[in-house]
Write a protein that holds these residues in place. Sequence first.
Motif, PDB file in Angstrom:
ATOM      1  N   ILE A  71       0.840  -1.215   0.000  1.00 35.38           N
ATOM      2  CA  ILE A  71       0.000   0.000   0.000  1.00 35.38           C
ATOM      3  C   ILE A  71       0.869   1.257   0.000  1.00 35.38           C
ATOM      4  CG2 ILE A  71      -2.125  -1.060   0.853  1.00 35.38           C
ATOM      5  CD1 ILE A  71      -1.533  -0.010   3.641  1.00 35.38           C
ATOM      6  N   MET A  72       2.061   1.145   0.585  1.00 36.21           N
ATOM      7  CA  MET A  72       2.956   2.306   0.549  1.00 36.21           C
ATOM      8  C   MET A  72       3.395   2.589  -0.892  1.00 36.21           C
ATOM      9  SD  MET A  72       4.460   4.780   1.720  1.00 36.21           S
ATOM     10  CE  MET A  72       4.629   4.922   3.475  1.00 36.21           C
ATOM     11  N   GLN A  76       2.749   5.986  -2.986  1.00 37.48           N
ATOM     12  CA  GLN A  76       3.838   6.775  -3.587  1.00 37.48           C
ATOM     13  C   GLN A  76       3.640   6.966  -5.083  1.00 37.48           C
ATOM     14  OE1 GLN A  76       7.171   4.443  -1.807  1.00 37.48           O
ATOM     15  NE2 GLN A  76       8.046   6.469  -1.464  1.00 37.48           N
ATOM     16  N   SER A  77       3.063   5.950  -5.712  1.00 34.97           N
ATOM     17  CA  SER A  77       2.901   6.061  -7.165  1.00 34.97           C
ATOM     18  C   SER A  77       1.614   6.793  -7.548  1.00 34.97           C
ATOM     19  CB  SER A  77       2.928   4.673  -7.799  1.00 34.97           C
ATOM     20  OG  SER A  77       1.760   3.983  -7.409  1.00 34.97           O
ATOM     21  N   GLY A  78       0.780   7.101  -6.560  1.00 29.08           N
ATOM     22  CA  GLY A  78      -0.433   7.872  -6.849  1.00 29.08           C
ATOM     23  C   GLY A  78      -1.658   7.025  -7.167  1.00 29.08           C
ATOM     24  N   GLN A 134      10.039  11.505   0.038  1.00 31.52           N
ATOM     25  CA  GLN A 134       9.575  10.208  -0.482  1.00 31.52           C
ATOM     26  C   GLN A 134       8.238  10.338  -1.207  1.00 31.52           C
ATOM     27  OE1 GLN A 134      11.647   7.784  -0.471  1.00 31.52           O
ATOM     28  NE2 GLN A 134      13.097   8.881   0.838  1.00 31.52           N
ATOM     29  N   GLY A 135       7.867  11.577  -1.527  1.00 28.63           N
ATOM     30  CA  GLY A 135       6.627  11.793  -2.277  1.00 28.63           C
ATOM     31  C   GLY A 135       5.375  11.713  -1.418  1.00 28.63           C
ATOM     32  N   LEU A 136       5.540  11.960  -0.104  1.00 23.93           N
ATOM     33  CA  LEU A 136       4.408  11.805   0.811  1.00 23.93           C
ATOM     34  C   LEU A 136       4.166  13.073   1.626  1.00 23.93           C
ATOM     35  CD1 LEU A 136       5.616   8.338   2.093  1.00 23.93           C
ATOM     36  CD2 LEU A 136       3.559   8.693   0.687  1.00 23.93           C
ATOM     37  N   MET A 237      -0.724   9.512   5.699  1.00 29.54           N
ATOM     38  CA  MET A 237      -0.077  10.321   4.668  1.00 29.54           C
ATOM     39  C   MET A 237      -0.957  10.440   3.430  1.00 29.54           C
ATOM     40  SD  MET A 237       3.173   7.960   5.076  1.00 29.54           S
ATOM     41  CE  MET A 237       2.307   6.881   6.185  1.00 29.54           C
ATOM     42  N   ALA A 238      -0.654  11.478   2.638  1.00 27.17           N
ATOM     43  CA  ALA A 238      -1.288  11.600   1.318  1.00 27.17           C
ATOM     44  C   ALA A 238      -0.174  11.539   0.274  1.00 27.17           C
ATOM     45  CB  ALA A 238      -2.034  12.918   1.209  1.00 27.17           C
ATOM     46  N   ASN A 239      -0.528  11.154  -0.944  1.00 22.16           N
ATOM     47  CA  ASN A 239       0.427  11.274  -2.040  1.00 22.16           C
ATOM     48  C   ASN A 239       0.695  12.767  -2.219  1.00 22.16           C
ATOM     49  OD1 ASN A 239       0.709  12.064  -5.040  1.00 22.16           O
ATOM     50  ND2 ASN A 239       1.414   9.940  -4.975  1.00 22.16           N
ATOM     51  N   LYS A 240       1.968  13.155  -2.220  1.00 20.63           N
ATOM     52  CA  LYS A 240       2.299  14.580  -2.158  1.00 20.63           C
ATOM     53  C   LYS A 240       1.871  15.356  -3.409  1.00 20.63           C
ATOM     54  CE  LYS A 240       5.623  17.919  -0.650  1.00 20.63           C
ATOM     55  NZ  LYS A 240       4.473  18.712  -0.188  1.00 20.63           N
TER      56      LYS A 240
END
Length: 336
Positions: A71-72, A76-78, A134-136, A237-240
């Motif tokens: 799930i991480m 990260q990949s959106g 890390q894109g988060l 977290m959210a995808n950044k």
Amino acid sequence: MTRRTIFATSALALMLGAGAAAADTWRYAFEEAMEEVQGKFAQKFKEEVEANSDHEIQLFPFGTLGESADIMEQAQSGILQFVDQSPGFTGALIPEAQVFFVPYLLPSDEEQLVSFFRNSKAINELFPPLYAEQGLELLTMFPEGEVMMTTTEAVSGPADLDEVKFRVMTNPLLVESYKAFGATPTPLPWGEVYGALQTGIIQGQENPAFFIESTKMYEVTDHITRAGHNNFTTAVMANKEFFDGLSEEDQTVISNAIDAAFDYIIDYQDGLTEESLAKIQEAKPSMTITTLSEEERAPFKATADSVEQEFLEIGGEQAQAILDQMKADLEAAADG
Ligand code: 6CS
């Protein structure tokens, strides 16, 4: 329709569209079942977002999209917009997050603990840029309860953990911590733990009482030991890229929903540990539940300094800054 009317209609549609936010469906995955703590938090978050916007939240509990590591990657990949992952699985990605596995660092006093999570500068200011790399987008961290050991043999000191293959989350500092406790740490994803205990591949694991109860860990172990060494921390977290692309209005909806879910989950956990232990005792009267005395805890506590040293070595570039800030935040929480 003439060319001119088509143009006028399209322009009008564009103008109308510009003012109204599109109603989107956002996907949110977590590491637990719907009725466990992370699931309760997610449900409250969904309720708040949906009450205050046109957006919909789709929830994915443990098992529906894979293990924590899966799930991480999806967040990260959106593919996912939101994810709840404990630092127990974020060690390789954000080494600084391993600080949560220095034993006896977090207070056992509930009020101090909550005050720390609410006000911590480390959590609110120092961690977000590390997650961002890390894109988060780190939205919050919250506690899930005192961590307890469940084992097939009784534990009253480190000697009882000798030769015990003890399952830990896949976090290098947690491995070090259980080595220091005298055990043979065995990192495994959550989905393999019940079977590994059942078949005797491992003889122990640690988790908060609610999780030991809901996942029936008591069926495959016989003793619960409260060494008071930690409280389970998790992070939402959210995808950044997704988060940065939202309107200010939507970002506010999200941050208000997170605040409401934080308050809710703290209240929800009031008395949960004792209720869960009582349920375990009822389901399996032979299960022993032992709170170690201060004297019995002393040798476990004595490992804290060496694990902290290890954290400074493997906890990434910001390890020292994070540790110092955590300690300052914890002192502030203790002072009320
Ligand atoms: O031990 C674990 O792996 C799990 N424990 C909890 C309390 N939540 C999720 C995590 O995967």
